[in-house]
Design a protein around this motif. Structure first.
Motif, PDB file in Angstrom:
ATOM      1  N   ALA A  77     -32.619  63.343  92.541  1.00 27.58           N
ATOM      2  CA  ALA A  77     -31.915  63.790  93.534  1.00 27.58           C
ATOM      3  C   ALA A  77     -32.868  64.798  94.300  1.00 27.58           C
ATOM      4  O   ALA A  77     -33.612  65.389  93.598  1.00 27.58           O
ATOM      5  N   VAL A  78     -32.966  64.750  95.622  1.00 32.19           N
ATOM      6  CA  VAL A  78     -33.986  65.614  96.615  1.00 32.19           C
ATOM      7  C   VAL A  78     -33.098  66.260  97.366  1.00 32.19           C
ATOM      8  O   VAL A  78     -32.061  65.545  98.339  1.00 32.19           O
ATOM      9  N   VAL A  79     -33.319  67.329  97.691  1.00 30.86           N
ATOM     10  CA  VAL A  79     -32.678  68.356  98.619  1.00 30.86           C
ATOM     11  C   VAL A  79     -33.510  69.195  99.046  1.00 30.86           C
ATOM     12  O   VAL A  79     -34.843  69.533  98.812  1.00 30.86           O
ATOM     13  N   THR A  80     -33.160  69.594 100.524  1.00 31.08           N
ATOM     14  CA  THR A  80     -33.967  70.654 101.411  1.00 31.08           C
ATOM     15  C   THR A  80     -33.074  71.904 101.170  1.00 31.08           C
ATOM     16  O   THR A  80     -32.119  72.039 101.501  1.00 31.08           O
ATOM     17  N   ILE A  81     -33.745  73.121 101.295  1.00 36.41           N
ATOM     18  CA  ILE A  81     -33.343  74.308 101.227  1.00 36.41           C
ATOM     19  C   ILE A  81     -33.887  75.311 102.082  1.00 36.41           C
ATOM     20  O   ILE A  81     -35.170  75.409 102.131  1.00 36.41           O
ATOM     21  N   ASP A  82     -33.208  75.419 103.306  1.00 32.00           N
ATOM     22  CA  ASP A  82     -33.753  76.199 104.539  1.00 32.00           C
ATOM     23  C   ASP A  82     -33.355  77.576 104.203  1.00 32.00           C
ATOM     24  O   ASP A  82     -31.911  77.972 103.875  1.00 32.00           O
ATOM     25  N   TYR A  83     -34.068  78.631 104.387  1.00 33.49           N
ATOM     26  CA  TYR A  83     -33.579  79.978 103.991  1.00 33.49           C
ATOM     27  C   TYR A  83     -34.134  81.111 105.038  1.00 33.49           C
ATOM     28  O   TYR A  83     -34.872  80.826 105.705  1.00 33.49           O
ATOM     29  N   SER A  84     -33.278  82.157 104.939  1.00 39.27           N
ATOM     30  CA  SER A  84     -33.859  83.376 105.861  1.00 39.27           C
ATOM     31  C   SER A  84     -33.004  84.423 105.222  1.00 39.27           C
ATOM     32  O   SER A  84     -32.519  84.289 104.085  1.00 39.27           O
ATOM     33  N   PRO A  85     -33.680  85.687 105.530  1.00 39.13           N
ATOM     34  CA  PRO A  85     -33.148  86.765 104.843  1.00 39.13           C
ATOM     35  C   PRO A  85     -31.343  87.074 104.988  1.00 39.13           C
ATOM     36  O   PRO A  85     -30.796  88.071 104.153  1.00 39.13           O
ATOM     37  N   GLN A  86     -30.936  86.112 105.962  1.00 38.37           N
ATOM     38  CA  GLN A  86     -29.385  86.412 105.875  1.00 38.37           C
ATOM     39  C   GLN A  86     -28.727  85.237 105.429  1.00 38.37           C
ATOM     40  O   GLN A  86     -27.559  85.150 104.935  1.00 38.37           O
ATOM     41  N   SER A  95     -32.088  60.341  97.232  1.00 40.58           N
ATOM     42  CA  SER A  95     -31.598  60.152  95.980  1.00 40.58           C
ATOM     43  C   SER A  95     -31.996  58.781  95.425  1.00 40.58           C
ATOM     44  O   SER A  95     -32.231  57.890  96.056  1.00 40.58           O
ATOM     45  N   ARG A  96     -31.851  58.715  94.016  1.00 44.07           N
ATOM     46  CA  ARG A  96     -32.189  57.330  93.298  1.00 44.07           C
ATOM     47  C   ARG A  96     -31.294  57.260  92.175  1.00 44.07           C
ATOM     48  O   ARG A  96     -31.024  57.944  91.405  1.00 44.07           O
ATOM     49  N   LYS A  97     -30.516  55.975  92.178  1.00 44.47           N
ATOM     50  CA  LYS A  97     -29.541  55.568  91.441  1.00 44.47           C
ATOM     51  C   LYS A  97     -28.257  56.719  91.227  1.00 44.47           C
ATOM     52  O   LYS A  97     -27.903  56.863  90.078  1.00 44.47           O
ATOM     53  N   LEU A  98     -28.143  57.175  92.375  1.00 45.53           N
ATOM     54  CA  LEU A  98     -26.785  58.131  92.453  1.00 45.53           C
ATOM     55  C   LEU A  98     -25.874  57.409  93.373  1.00 45.53           C
ATOM     56  O   LEU A  98     -24.980  58.058  93.752  1.00 45.53           O
ATOM     57  N   SER A  99     -25.822  56.129  93.488  1.00 44.20           N
ATOM     58  CA  SER A  99     -24.757  55.517  94.466  1.00 44.20           C
ATOM     59  C   SER A  99     -24.669  55.974  95.651  1.00 44.20           C
ATOM     60  O   SER A  99     -23.350  56.075  96.183  1.00 44.20           O
ATOM     61  N   TYR A 100     -25.655  56.524  96.449  1.00 42.68           N
ATOM     62  CA  TYR A 100     -25.343  57.044  97.658  1.00 42.68           C
ATOM     63  C   TYR A 100     -24.891  56.217  98.610  1.00 42.68           C
ATOM     64  O   TYR A 100     -25.625  55.325  98.857  1.00 42.68           O
ATOM     65  N   GLU A 101     -23.830  56.310  99.358  1.00 36.51           N
ATOM     66  CA  GLU A 101     -23.602  55.367 100.327  1.00 36.51           C
ATOM     67  C   GLU A 101     -22.525  56.140 101.398  1.00 36.51           C
ATOM     68  O   GLU A 101     -21.424  56.564 100.767  1.00 36.51           O
ATOM     69  N   ASP A 102     -22.838  56.156 102.755  1.00 38.55           N
ATOM     70  CA  ASP A 102     -21.680  56.508 103.670  1.00 38.55           C
ATOM     71  C   ASP A 102     -21.245  58.159 103.502  1.00 38.55           C
ATOM     72  O   ASP A 102     -20.036  58.376 103.471  1.00 38.55           O
ATOM     73  N   GLY A 103     -22.121  58.793 103.144  1.00 36.33           N
ATOM     74  CA  GLY A 103     -21.842  60.220 102.755  1.00 36.33           C
ATOM     75  C   GLY A 103     -21.216  60.594 101.573  1.00 36.33           C
ATOM     76  O   GLY A 103     -20.702  61.638 101.101  1.00 36.33           O
ATOM     77  N   ASN A 104     -21.232  59.528 100.560  1.00 36.14           N
ATOM     78  CA  ASN A 104     -20.692  59.715  99.235  1.00 36.14           C
ATOM     79  C   ASN A 104     -21.647  59.522  98.157  1.00 36.14           C
ATOM     80  O   ASN A 104     -22.694  58.898  98.602  1.00 36.14           O
ATOM     81  N   ILE A 105     -21.616  60.257  97.236  1.00 35.83           N
ATOM     82  CA  ILE A 105     -22.583  60.202  96.077  1.00 35.83           C
ATOM     83  C   ILE A 105     -21.877  60.290  94.558  1.00 35.83           C
ATOM     84  O   ILE A 105     -21.071  60.911  94.636  1.00 35.83           O
TER      85      ILE A 105
END
Length: 127
Positions: A77-86, A95-105
């Motif tokens: 699984a790969v995610v991006t984490i955007d952050y600020s002080p607030q 992802s790989r082998k996590l059955s991602y399809e149409d917004g489901n995983i």
């Protein structure tokens, strides 16, 4: 033959039960135990330490974004984490082998992201 068809249908139905809508953390508010707003560096530290504590590997994309990758056996699984002080957000990237399809995983992805969020919140609470 009937037994094969019945077994195939059962496998198909069970596979469908293993997926769920992707869990996304969108603009989660940053809280600290002291009540003081954290610095950008403190939020960065909390994100990195929280991710590493849950065995995610990290790569800085820019001063406000980290890419986190979790590999578990053959799953990835790969995610991006955007952050600020607030605020911070955790969004699905790949992802790989996590059955991602149409917004489901695969539900395991959602568990990993929930644990990642909790780890980040725990680190933030320490400031």
């Amino acid at each position: 033959m009937v037994r094969f068809v019945a077994l195939s249908i059962l496998v198909f139905l069970l596979a469908g039960c293993m997926t769920a809508p992707i869990y996304t953390v969108e603009n989660a508010q940053v809280f600290t135990a002291s009540g003081k707003p954290p610095t950008h560096a403190q939020v960065r530290q909390a994100v990195i330490q929280g991710a590493i504590s849950k065995t995610w590997t990290i790569r800085e994309i820019d001063p406000d974004t980290i890419e986190a990758r979790l590999i578990h056996r053959t799953l990835e699984a790969v995610v991006t984490i955007d952050y600020s002080p607030q605020r911070y957000s955790i969004r699905y990237k790949d992802s790989r082998k996590l059955s991602y399809e149409d917004g489901n995983i695969h539900k395991r992805y959602n568990t990993w992201v929930r644990k990642l969020r909790a780890a980040i919140d725990t680190r933030l609470a320490g400031f």
